[in-house]
Design a protein around this motif. Structure first.
Motif, PDB file in Angstrom:
ATOM      1  N   ASN A  75      -0.231   9.649   0.814  1.00 34.12           N
ATOM      2  CA  ASN A  75      -0.469   8.287   1.295  1.00 34.12           C
ATOM      3  C   ASN A  75       0.398   7.918   2.489  1.00 34.12           C
ATOM      4  O   ASN A  75       0.422   6.754   2.894  1.00 34.12           O
ATOM      5  CB  ASN A  75      -0.224   7.293   0.154  1.00 34.12           C
ATOM      6  CG  ASN A  75      -1.250   7.429  -0.956  1.00 34.12           C
ATOM      7  OD1 ASN A  75      -2.439   7.505  -0.688  1.00 34.12           O
ATOM      8  ND2 ASN A  75      -0.783   7.487  -2.190  1.00 34.12           N
ATOM      9  N   VAL A  99       2.457   0.016   5.146  1.00 34.92           N
ATOM     10  CA  VAL A  99       1.960   1.385   5.292  1.00 34.92           C
ATOM     11  C   VAL A  99       3.116   2.325   5.629  1.00 34.92           C
ATOM     12  O   VAL A  99       3.864   2.066   6.583  1.00 34.92           O
ATOM     13  CB  VAL A  99       0.899   1.487   6.411  1.00 34.92           C
ATOM     14  CG1 VAL A  99       0.314   2.894   6.466  1.00 34.92           C
ATOM     15  CG2 VAL A  99      -0.184   0.448   6.221  1.00 34.92           C
ATOM     16  N   SER A 126       1.229  13.942  -4.389  1.00 34.94           N
ATOM     17  CA  SER A 126       0.540  12.663  -4.541  1.00 34.94           C
ATOM     18  C   SER A 126       1.188  11.591  -3.678  1.00 34.94           C
ATOM     19  O   SER A 126       0.488  10.804  -3.019  1.00 34.94           O
ATOM     20  CB  SER A 126       0.565  12.242  -6.012  1.00 34.94           C
ATOM     21  OG  SER A 126       0.012  10.950  -6.168  1.00 34.94           O
ATOM     22  N   TRP A 127       2.524  11.578  -3.650  1.00 38.11           N
ATOM     23  CA  TRP A 127       3.228  10.541  -2.887  1.00 38.11           C
ATOM     24  C   TRP A 127       3.004  10.695  -1.387  1.00 38.11           C
ATOM     25  O   TRP A 127       2.699   9.743  -0.688  1.00 38.11           O
ATOM     26  CB  TRP A 127       4.723  10.593  -3.215  1.00 38.11           C
ATOM     27  CG  TRP A 127       5.491   9.474  -2.579  1.00 38.11           C
ATOM     28  CD1 TRP A 127       6.118   9.465  -1.366  1.00 38.11           C
ATOM     29  CD2 TRP A 127       5.683   8.166  -3.121  1.00 38.11           C
ATOM     30  NE1 TRP A 127       6.697   8.252  -1.121  1.00 38.11           N
ATOM     31  CE2 TRP A 127       6.439   7.428  -2.176  1.00 38.11           C
ATOM     32  CE3 TRP A 127       5.298   7.544  -4.313  1.00 38.11           C
ATOM     33  CZ2 TRP A 127       6.820   6.103  -2.395  1.00 38.11           C
ATOM     34  CZ3 TRP A 127       5.664   6.229  -4.528  1.00 38.11           C
ATOM     35  CH2 TRP A 127       6.416   5.524  -3.570  1.00 38.11           C
ATOM     36  N   SER A 163       1.569   1.798  -3.724  1.00 37.70           N
ATOM     37  CA  SER A 163       0.545   1.499  -4.725  1.00 37.70           C
ATOM     38  C   SER A 163      -0.837   1.583  -4.094  1.00 37.70           C
ATOM     39  O   SER A 163      -1.659   0.671  -4.211  1.00 37.70           O
ATOM     40  CB  SER A 163       0.781   0.097  -5.307  1.00 37.70           C
ATOM     41  OG  SER A 163      -0.071  -0.154  -6.391  1.00 37.70           O
ATOM     42  N   ALA A 164      -1.092   2.711  -3.438  1.00 34.12           N
ATOM     43  CA  ALA A 164      -2.316   2.851  -2.636  1.00 34.12           C
ATOM     44  C   ALA A 164      -3.591   2.706  -3.452  1.00 34.12           C
ATOM     45  O   ALA A 164      -4.604   2.204  -2.948  1.00 34.12           O
ATOM     46  CB  ALA A 164      -2.299   4.211  -1.924  1.00 34.12           C
ATOM     47  N   GLN A 165      -3.555   3.138  -4.710  1.00 34.55           N
ATOM     48  CA  GLN A 165      -4.773   3.080  -5.520  1.00 34.55           C
ATOM     49  C   GLN A 165      -5.192   1.649  -5.832  1.00 34.55           C
ATOM     50  O   GLN A 165      -6.349   1.392  -6.170  1.00 34.55           O
ATOM     51  CB  GLN A 165      -4.580   3.870  -6.830  1.00 34.55           C
ATOM     52  CG  GLN A 165      -3.635   3.230  -7.832  1.00 34.55           C
ATOM     53  CD  GLN A 165      -2.166   3.515  -7.561  1.00 34.55           C
ATOM     54  OE1 GLN A 165      -1.815   4.040  -6.499  1.00 34.55           O
ATOM     55  NE2 GLN A 165      -1.317   3.196  -8.522  1.00 34.55           N
ATOM     56  N   THR A 222      -4.801  -0.955  -3.620  1.00 37.80           N
ATOM     57  CA  THR A 222      -4.905  -1.754  -2.402  1.00 37.80           C
ATOM     58  C   THR A 222      -6.230  -2.491  -2.287  1.00 37.80           C
ATOM     59  O   THR A 222      -6.261  -3.730  -2.161  1.00 37.80           O
ATOM     60  CB  THR A 222      -4.705  -0.874  -1.154  1.00 37.80           C
ATOM     61  OG1 THR A 222      -3.443  -0.216  -1.237  1.00 37.80           O
ATOM     62  CG2 THR A 222      -4.759  -1.713   0.115  1.00 37.80           C
ATOM     63  N   THR A 229      -9.720  -0.977   4.519  1.00 30.92           N
ATOM     64  CA  THR A 229      -9.168  -2.072   3.725  1.00 30.92           C
ATOM     65  C   THR A 229      -9.475  -3.450   4.295  1.00 30.92           C
ATOM     66  O   THR A 229      -9.386  -4.450   3.579  1.00 30.92           O
ATOM     67  CB  THR A 229      -7.641  -1.938   3.616  1.00 30.92           C
ATOM     68  OG1 THR A 229      -7.058  -2.023   4.923  1.00 30.92           O
ATOM     69  CG2 THR A 229      -7.263  -0.609   2.974  1.00 30.92           C
ATOM     70  N   HIS A 247       0.829  -1.205   0.000  1.00 28.83           N
ATOM     71  CA  HIS A 247       0.000   0.000   0.000  1.00 28.83           C
ATOM     72  C   HIS A 247       0.866   1.259   0.000  1.00 28.83           C
ATOM     73  O   HIS A 247       0.464   2.289  -0.546  1.00 28.83           O
ATOM     74  CB  HIS A 247      -0.908   0.003   1.231  1.00 28.83           C
ATOM     75  CG  HIS A 247      -1.689   1.267   1.413  1.00 28.83           C
ATOM     76  ND1 HIS A 247      -2.869   1.511   0.751  1.00 28.83           N
ATOM     77  CD2 HIS A 247      -1.449   2.374   2.194  1.00 28.83           C
ATOM     78  CE1 HIS A 247      -3.330   2.702   1.104  1.00 28.83           C
ATOM     79  NE2 HIS A 247      -2.493   3.241   1.975  1.00 28.83           N
ATOM     80  N   HIS A 248       2.053   1.197   0.584  1.00 30.66           N
ATOM     81  CA  HIS A 248       2.895   2.384   0.731  1.00 30.66           C
ATOM     82  C   HIS A 248       3.374   2.940  -0.597  1.00 30.66           C
ATOM     83  O   HIS A 248       3.791   4.098  -0.649  1.00 30.66           O
ATOM     84  CB  HIS A 248       4.077   2.106   1.663  1.00 30.66           C
ATOM     85  CG  HIS A 248       4.896   0.910   1.289  1.00 30.66           C
ATOM     86  ND1 HIS A 248       4.380  -0.352   1.266  1.00 30.66           N
ATOM     87  CD2 HIS A 248       6.205   0.790   0.960  1.00 30.66           C
ATOM     88  CE1 HIS A 248       5.336  -1.213   0.927  1.00 30.66           C
ATOM     89  NE2 HIS A 248       6.447  -0.547   0.729  1.00 30.66           N
ATOM     90  N   LEU A 299      -7.477   3.494   7.959  1.00 29.89           N
ATOM     91  CA  LEU A 299      -6.972   2.688   6.845  1.00 29.89           C
ATOM     92  C   LEU A 299      -7.286   1.211   7.049  1.00 29.89           C
ATOM     93  O   LEU A 299      -7.722   0.524   6.125  1.00 29.89           O
ATOM     94  CB  LEU A 299      -5.463   2.893   6.704  1.00 29.89           C
ATOM     95  CG  LEU A 299      -4.767   2.083   5.612  1.00 29.89           C
ATOM     96  CD1 LEU A 299      -5.317   2.459   4.237  1.00 29.89           C
ATOM     97  CD2 LEU A 299      -3.252   2.314   5.670  1.00 29.89           C
TER      98      LEU A 299
END
Length: 366
Positions: free
Chosen positions: A313, A255, A309-310, A225-227, A229, A333, A222-223, A329
């Motif tokens: 997350n 995370v 953006s980075w 590639s959060a989109q 997850t 998830t 997720h850290h 979170l």
């Protein structure tokens, strides 16, 4: 390995008020003004802190050709950490299978299991953990064009080596990964079935689907590639087949999280993380920058958007703010475990971040 034994090793016990077990992912961050020796000493301190405070497992990630990341040899680091800890689970998050012959990994992790019986995890990824040129330098000439589709085949070979159960007639039938199960045979001929549990790591649906098909635990990145997850975890759970390892799916997520005594300091360290990633993504990797260096960095508009953006997350702030972010979170998830990775230019700041998180959740103090 029996299903009950594997399940006990995979699933952690929730301590304090954390909704799920909390764990640590270490990239052995080398900050500006420090050395790899300093970073490795911090890893020892952090592993002992994590054990004392009740974190469930401590994984080391494989990366190459990055000056700010000293975790190119997870098995070597894990052996060092095993000598300085007693109880916490240790593992790879992960070893990049395409970079290594399966037999080599089986031997390395069989050795680790012999050093620290019953507390070693083998997390496997299919990415190189580096750029293409470095990946080519890591691999044998006949593997340079290896496709991702070969990953299941190599995973099956590695599993056979770990279990020492190649069938009769197989060319590897008489080859044994030592140390391994054969070393556990008693005078009466009873063989110990224990070996490190395999985890599959991923940042998309490929490993999620494969982990589900094989009934293995799954760790999602997720850290970075959060989109992806929630879709990946949904795919894993919907496709899961019970196995000798797990009766039900078990998924942890990595995370990025950073806690500080003051929110302002947390924001400064998170900005440094963003600048570090800009440099890495533009082919200029270096030591993890100090906040002053990061604040002085002149961002282009495109870089500014990337950093925004980075860092969006990264769960950061005071201890209470980080706890609130992690709880949200986990609820969103449905993750069965949260594995936290924290970066800063000084080891003391990373140690403090994990202390604050442990305090926020009321984890044990000894």
């Amino acid at each position: 390995m029996t299903a009950d034994t594997a399940d006990d090793e995979i699933r952690g016990v929730t301590h304090g008020t954390a909704p799920v077990p909390l764990s640590v992912l270490d990239l052995v961050t080398v900050g500006a003004g420090s050395t790899a020796t300093d970073a490795l000493r911090t890893s020892v301190e952090l592993s002992r802190l994590a054990e004392a405070r009740g974190f469930h497992r401590y994984w080391v990630a494989e990366h190459h050709s990055m000056p700010g990341v000293a975790s190119s040899s997870p098995a070597v680091i894990l052996a060092h950490l095993a000598a300085h800890t007693d109880r916490i689970r240790l593992g790879s998050g992960g070893v990049m299978l395409p970079n290594h012959a399966p037999l080599v990994i089986a031997e390395q992790f069989g050795t680790l299991e012999a050093m620290a019986p019953g507390r070693v995890d083998l997390g496997l990824g299919r990415a190189p953990g580096t750029d293409g040129a470095t990946a080519a330098a890591l691999r044998r000439a006949d593997r340079l064009n290896e496709a991702a589709d070969d990953f299941p085949q190599h995973l099956a070979e590695l599993t056979r080596f770990l279990d020492d159960d190649f069938p009769d007639g197989h060319p590897y039938r008489r080859i044994h990964a030592i140390p391994g199960p054969i070393q556990g045979t008693t005078p009466g001929g009873v063989q110990s079935p224990h070996r490190p549990p395999i985890w599959l790591l991923g940042s998309s649906g490929f490993s999620a689907r494969l982990a589900a098909m094989l009934g293995l635990p799954f760790a999602f990145a997720h850290h970075f590639s959060a989109q992806n997850t929630v879709p990946a975890l949904d795919l894993y759970r919907d496709s899961f087949r019970p196995s000798a390892v797990l009766d039900e799916p078990y998924a942890l997520i990595g995370v990025a999280a950073f806690a500080a005594d003051e929110e302002k300091e947390a924001r400064r360290q998170v900005l440094a993380t963003g600048i570090n990633m800009v440099r890495l993504r533009t082919g200029r990797p270096g030591l993890f920058p100090a906040p002053e260096e990061a604040e002085a960095y002149e961002l282009s508009e495109m870089e500014r958007e990337f950093v925004s953006s980075w860092t969006a997350n990264i769960v950061h702030g005071t201890a209470d703010e980080v706890r609130a972010g992690l709880d949200e979170l986990q609820k969103r998830t449905g993750a069965d475990e949260l594995m936290l990775t924290s970066h800063a230019h000084r080891g003391a700041l990373r140690l403090r971040s994990y202390e604050l998180v442990a305090d926020a959740y009321g984890l044990p103090t000894a």
